[in-house]
Design a protein around this motif. Structure first.
Motif, PDB file in Angstrom:
ATOM      1  N   ASN A  72       0.801  -1.218   0.000  1.00 28.19           N
ATOM      2  CA  ASN A  72       0.000   0.000   0.000  1.00 28.19           C
ATOM      3  C   ASN A  72       0.836   1.271   0.000  1.00 28.19           C
ATOM      4  OD1 ASN A  72      -2.632  -1.119   0.170  1.00 28.19           O
ATOM      5  ND2 ASN A  72      -2.111  -1.764   2.251  1.00 28.19           N
ATOM      6  N   PHE A  73       2.145   1.112   0.219  1.00 30.84           N
ATOM      7  CA  PHE A  73       2.951   2.293   0.510  1.00 30.84           C
ATOM      8  C   PHE A  73       2.965   3.303  -0.641  1.00 30.84           C
ATOM      9  CE2 PHE A  73       6.902   4.531   1.788  1.00 30.84           C
ATOM     10  CZ  PHE A  73       6.453   4.919   3.033  1.00 30.84           C
ATOM     11  N   GLY A  74       3.052   2.791  -1.866  1.00 30.41           N
ATOM     12  CA  GLY A  74       3.045   3.679  -3.036  1.00 30.41           C
ATOM     13  C   GLY A  74       1.762   4.481  -3.110  1.00 30.41           C
ATOM     14  N   LEU A  75       0.652   3.775  -2.918  1.00 32.41           N
ATOM     15  CA  LEU A  75      -0.660   4.433  -2.939  1.00 32.41           C
ATOM     16  C   LEU A  75      -0.739   5.521  -1.873  1.00 32.41           C
ATOM     17  CD1 LEU A  75      -3.701   4.383  -3.896  1.00 32.41           C
ATOM     18  CD2 LEU A  75      -4.089   2.852  -1.956  1.00 32.41           C
ATOM     19  N   ILE A  76      -0.212   5.199  -0.685  1.00 34.50           N
ATOM     20  CA  ILE A  76      -0.303   6.150   0.424  1.00 34.50           C
ATOM     21  C   ILE A  76       0.531   7.393   0.142  1.00 34.50           C
ATOM     22  CG2 ILE A  76       0.429   6.451   2.826  1.00 34.50           C
ATOM     23  CD1 ILE A  76      -0.594   3.463   3.132  1.00 34.50           C
ATOM     24  N   LEU A  77       1.700   7.205  -0.451  1.00 29.81           N
ATOM     25  CA  LEU A  77       2.522   8.362  -0.809  1.00 29.81           C
ATOM     26  C   LEU A  77       1.817   9.229  -1.842  1.00 29.81           C
ATOM     27  CD1 LEU A  77       6.221   7.160  -1.030  1.00 29.81           C
ATOM     28  CD2 LEU A  77       5.120   8.587   0.690  1.00 29.81           C
ATOM     29  N   LYS A  78       1.227   8.578  -2.839  1.00 28.23           N
ATOM     30  CA  LYS A  78       0.502   9.314  -3.874  1.00 28.23           C
ATOM     31  C   LYS A  78      -0.658  10.085  -3.240  1.00 28.23           C
ATOM     32  CE  LYS A  78      -2.585   8.078  -7.055  1.00 28.23           C
ATOM     33  NZ  LYS A  78      -3.311   7.010  -7.747  1.00 28.23           N
ATOM     34  N   ASN A  79      -1.398   9.402  -2.377  1.00 29.61           N
ATOM     35  CA  ASN A  79      -2.516  10.057  -1.691  1.00 29.61           C
ATOM     36  C   ASN A  79      -2.050  11.268  -0.884  1.00 29.61           C
ATOM     37  OD1 ASN A  79      -4.358   8.278  -2.676  1.00 29.61           O
ATOM     38  ND2 ASN A  79      -4.507   7.046  -0.811  1.00 29.61           N
ATOM     39  N   SER A  80      -0.921  11.095  -0.173  1.00 31.03           N
ATOM     40  CA  SER A  80      -0.420  12.198   0.653  1.00 31.03           C
ATOM     41  C   SER A  80      -0.143  13.420  -0.216  1.00 31.03           C
ATOM     42  CB  SER A  80       0.876  11.808   1.369  1.00 31.03           C
ATOM     43  OG  SER A  80       0.691  10.607   2.059  1.00 31.03           O
ATOM     44  N   PHE A  81       0.453  13.176  -1.373  1.00 28.62           N
ATOM     45  CA  PHE A  81       0.781  14.264  -2.276  1.00 28.62           C
ATOM     46  C   PHE A  81      -0.491  14.977  -2.750  1.00 28.62           C
ATOM     47  CE2 PHE A  81       1.813  15.949  -6.506  1.00 28.62           C
ATOM     48  CZ  PHE A  81       2.885  16.762  -6.160  1.00 28.62           C
ATOM     49  N   ILE A  82      -1.461  14.198  -3.225  1.00 29.30           N
ATOM     50  CA  ILE A  82      -2.730  14.775  -3.694  1.00 29.30           C
ATOM     51  C   ILE A  82      -3.390  15.558  -2.564  1.00 29.30           C
ATOM     52  CG2 ILE A  82      -5.046  14.224  -4.554  1.00 29.30           C
ATOM     53  CD1 ILE A  82      -3.854  11.719  -5.820  1.00 29.30           C
ATOM     54  N   TRP A  83      -3.403  14.934  -1.398  1.00 25.24           N
ATOM     55  CA  TRP A  83      -4.024  15.530  -0.204  1.00 25.24           C
ATOM     56  C   TRP A  83      -3.430  16.895   0.106  1.00 25.24           C
ATOM     57  CZ3 TRP A  83      -7.596  15.131   3.697  1.00 25.24           C
ATOM     58  CH2 TRP A  83      -7.269  15.621   4.970  1.00 25.24           C
ATOM     59  N   VAL A  84      -2.102  16.966   0.173  1.00 25.68           N
ATOM     60  CA  VAL A  84      -1.450  18.218   0.538  1.00 25.68           C
ATOM     61  C   VAL A  84      -1.674  19.284  -0.531  1.00 25.68           C
ATOM     62  CG1 VAL A  84       0.791  19.327   0.834  1.00 25.68           C
ATOM     63  CG2 VAL A  84       0.293  17.220   2.032  1.00 25.68           C
ATOM     64  N   VAL A  85      -1.437  18.930  -1.794  1.00 24.20           N
ATOM     65  CA  VAL A  85      -1.510  19.934  -2.862  1.00 24.20           C
ATOM     66  C   VAL A  85      -2.934  20.485  -2.992  1.00 24.20           C
ATOM     67  CG1 VAL A  85      -1.322  20.302  -5.341  1.00 24.20           C
ATOM     68  CG2 VAL A  85       0.443  19.023  -4.129  1.00 24.20           C
ATOM     69  N   LEU A  86      -3.919  19.602  -3.074  1.00 28.92           N
ATOM     70  CA  LEU A  86      -5.292  20.079  -3.276  1.00 28.92           C
ATOM     71  C   LEU A  86      -5.815  20.815  -2.048  1.00 28.92           C
ATOM     72  CD1 LEU A  86      -7.076  17.238  -5.268  1.00 28.92           C
ATOM     73  CD2 LEU A  86      -6.041  19.355  -6.089  1.00 28.92           C
ATOM     74  N   GLY A 125      -3.848  24.143  -1.534  1.00 30.06           N
ATOM     75  CA  GLY A 125      -4.205  25.018  -2.649  1.00 30.06           C
ATOM     76  C   GLY A 125      -5.613  25.566  -2.506  1.00 30.06           C
ATOM     77  N   GLY A 126      -6.557  24.681  -2.211  1.00 26.76           N
ATOM     78  CA  GLY A 126      -7.953  25.107  -2.063  1.00 26.76           C
ATOM     79  C   GLY A 126      -8.132  26.062  -0.903  1.00 26.76           C
ATOM     80  N   GLN A 127      -7.530  25.726   0.230  1.00 26.11           N
ATOM     81  CA  GLN A 127      -7.639  26.596   1.408  1.00 26.11           C
ATOM     82  C   GLN A 127      -7.063  27.971   1.121  1.00 26.11           C
ATOM     83  OE1 GLN A 127      -5.623  24.628   4.612  1.00 26.11           O
ATOM     84  NE2 GLN A 127      -7.325  23.246   5.045  1.00 26.11           N
ATOM     85  N   GLY A 142     -10.231  24.564   6.771  1.00 25.73           N
ATOM     86  CA  GLY A 142      -9.026  25.370   6.891  1.00 25.73           C
ATOM     87  C   GLY A 142      -9.093  26.751   6.269  1.00 25.73           C
ATOM     88  N   ILE A 143     -10.193  27.083   5.596  1.00 23.28           N
ATOM     89  CA  ILE A 143     -10.303  28.414   4.969  1.00 23.28           C
ATOM     90  C   ILE A 143     -10.124  29.538   5.989  1.00 23.28           C
ATOM     91  CG2 ILE A 143     -11.856  29.991   3.741  1.00 23.28           C
ATOM     92  CD1 ILE A 143     -13.018  27.532   2.346  1.00 23.28           C
ATOM     93  N   PRO A 144     -10.783  29.479   7.164  1.00 18.25           N
ATOM     94  CA  PRO A 144     -10.651  30.588   8.112  1.00 18.25           C
ATOM     95  C   PRO A 144      -9.210  30.901   8.479  1.00 18.25           C
ATOM     96  CG  PRO A 144     -12.394  29.135   8.809  1.00 18.25           C
ATOM     97  CD  PRO A 144     -11.724  28.463   7.663  1.00 18.25           C
ATOM     98  N   PHE A 145      -8.399  29.869   8.685  1.00 16.00           N
ATOM     99  CA  PHE A 145      -7.020  30.122   9.103  1.00 16.00           C
ATOM    100  C   PHE A 145      -6.297  31.000   8.080  1.00 16.00           C
ATOM    101  CE2 PHE A 145      -2.503  29.186   9.234  1.00 16.00           C
ATOM    102  CZ  PHE A 145      -2.218  29.369  10.565  1.00 16.00           C
TER     103      PHE A 145
END
Lengths: 294, 278
Positions: A63-77, A80-82, A168-171
């Motif tokens: 699962n490790f590859g998937l988790i790394l990919k997810n972490s990247f998507i999670w942080v960037v989106l 960025g959105g916030q 996280g928008i308010p912050f």
């Protein structure tokens, strides 16, 4: 007031720093050791050094590859959105209007609320059977079939990302608004006299004046979002089938559910290495040292 | 031309402000109306956007059948403890950083800022091991220590920025009048700083009140659980009793809501001040 030789400030800082050393610095350093030990709470008699076995086990996890990919998507989106939504809100709040204080108290509210409440609320909003989001989308004819926001492996991560963005928008808005309010008004007046347009004023005054705040906030938030696991834990617990796991939530589950502190510490070390690398690259890319005017 | 452009921007601004307002309020509205609906009206595909049969049963069930009163007591205890200790330490430390010049000052400030970059998840596991060695595992005292450690760097920096805003002359005048240093701090400075002190307290209180993962990790017995942990156990099940859970969530968010509404301006000011200027 000059009291250079006095020992007083050390006494006054002692309680805080003592606590920080014992319960932050020491654990942090000791986690280097635990990462190289077999440390399972389920096998308390088999605790001892095992070389790099923990790291091997973590990196060989399918699962490790998937988790790394997810972490990247999670942080960037999420970050960025916030940032974008927080920036727009701060711009809209910059000039006073009647009732601004009251309005602020409401839109900044998510900041003061626990991830548990936020996670629960959005799970219930997005519930496939009885939730209003699906109901409204169906009624408006936007979708034909119900969307399984949290149980569809393709969607679960993005659903939590949307929730996290909302949270996280308010912050961002608070930080950027404060920076914007410190921009001297005569800059805008001078620009008006020179006949500068709205966009030029935005770019050359607003944006460039608060650039350092933006950089600092982005840095702090990226670290924070990368490390936050609570919303994922409440909304999906990383599932279905790890499709919404990120590094931090995976680490928490390893420690909390499988009680494997050794492996969790190994993930933690890897995590720390990533963070340090990120901070280094980020500071180089943004020439951050100029901002260090403490 | 300029007038139409102006009208256009005002309209856009109002639309944007409305959008954010609805975006924040609608989820809370849905949370609240669910908590006052009877079970039959919740589990129906014919969704009621306005509760037809208003009831407080969910709150009654929450109060009587779960350990909610125990969770509430623990949450209050932990948050108060965290708030009081953190604020005291932050006042002392913030005063030292704002009013003294000393050798290790720059290092201390950098150290505090650096801790802001250490994610809590990383420290959680080694802390759990440390706690189990010294007997702080599964105790509210241990939880309070964790929360103080988590909140103190920021609160200290925050407090320092509040002290920085108060002119030194005030204290000097008091010293000349024969006040001791501590006397000047307590009689002159702290009363003026009250808003800042309250903001710091609320910041730490809310932080402790809302925290979830550490509380899950460090507390195992039911009678020591805080509200988020106690209730999150019920959410992990597939068959969630949404009426009771939303009632619990409303109860959990009330204190932070009230406190935040009261001191919002100071917290917002201090938050940006403390974090931006360091």
């Amino acid at each position: 007031m000059k009291r250079i030789k006095s020992k007083e400030p050390y006494y006054m800082l002692a309680p805080s720093f003592l606590l920080l050393c014992i319960f932050l610095l020491y654990p942090l350093l000791s986690s280097f050791l635990y990462a190289f030990q077999s440390y399972k709470l389920t096998a308390p008699n088999a605790i001892g050094f095992n070389g790099i076995n923990n790291f091997k086990a973590v990196f060989q996890d399918s699962n490790f590859g998937l988790i790394l990919k997810n972490s990247f998507i999670w942080v960037v989106l999420t970050v960025g959105g916030q940032f974008i939504l927080g920036f727009i809100l701060a711009l809209a709040l910059r000039r006073p209007f009647p009732g601004r204080n009251f309005y602020q108290a409401i839109v900044f509210l998510p900041w003061a609320i626990s991830s548990f409440v936020v996670g629960l609320t959005f799970r219930w909003l997005l519930n496939a059977e009885y939730g209003p989001v699906n109901d409204l989308l169906l009624r408006l004819g936007i979708i034909k079939d119900k969307i399984y926001f949290l149980s569809d492996p393709e969607l679960a991560l993005y659903t939590v990302i949307v929730t996290m963005t909302w949270y996280g928008i308010p912050f961002f808005a608070i930080m950027l608004l404060a920076a914007m309010q410190s921009i001297p008004e005569d800059l805008y007046e001078a620009a008006d006299i020179d006949g500068a347009g709205i966009w030029s004023k935005f770019w050359h005054i607003t944006f460039s004046y608060i650039k350092q705040t933006i950089i600092l906030t982005l840095l702090l938030r990226t670290i924070w979002v990368f490390a936050s696991a609570d919303l994922i834990y409440i909304m999906t617990a990383g599932g279905p089938a790890n499709s919404s796991s990120i590094l931090s939530s995976y680490m928490f589950m390893k420690a909390y559910s499988s009680l494997d502190y050794g492996q969790a510490s190994a993930i933690g070390l890897f995590f720390m290495a990533l963070l340090i690398l990120f901070c280094y690259l980020f500071m180089k890319a943004t020439k951050f040292e100029k901002a260090g005017n403490f | 031309m300029i007038r139409t452009q102006r009208a256009f921007f005002i309209t856009v601004r109002i639309c944007i402000l409305m959008f954010y307002l609805l975006m924040v309020l609608l989820p809370f509205y849905w949370l609240f109306i669910t908590s006052v609906k009877p079970r039959m009206d919740i589990l129906t595909t014919n969704i009621q956007y306005w509760p037809k049969n208003f009831t407080l049963d969910n709150y009654r069930v929450l109060w009587s059948s779960s350990n909610f009163d125990v969770f509430l007591k623990n949450s209050i205890l932990v948050s108060l403890g965290t708030g009081v200790f953190t604020t005291c330490f932050a006042i002392l430390g913030g005063y030292a950083l704002a009013r003294y010049t000393f050798k290790l000052k720059t290092m201390a400030v950098y150290g505090l800022l650096l801790t802001q970059m250490i994610p809590g998840v990383l420290v959680m596991i080694p802390t759990a091991i440390l706690f189990s060695k010294v007997g702080l595992m599964n105790s509210l005292g241990g939880l309070i220590i964790i929360y103080i450690v988590g909140n103190i760097p920021f609160c200290l920096i925050l407090m320092r920025s509040f002290f920085d805003r108060i002119p030194v002359d005030l204290e000097e005048a008091a010293l000349i009048d024969g006040c001791s240093k501590l006397g000047a701090l307590f009689r002159i400075v702290l009363p003026i700083m009250l808003p800042g002190i309250v903001a710091t307290f609320v910041f730490a209180f809310i932080g402790a009140w809302n925290e979830l993962l550490c509380a899950i990790m460090f507390i195992s017995s039911d009678e020591l659980k805080t509200i988020p942990v106690g209730l999150s156990m019920f959410v992990q099940n597939y068959d969630v009793n949404w009426g009771v859970m939303t009632a619990g969530a409303v109860m959990a968010l009330l204190p932070s809501l009230i406190m935040f509404a009261i001191v919002q301006r100071f917290v917002v000011e201090g938050l940006s001040d403390g974090a931006v200027k360091g």
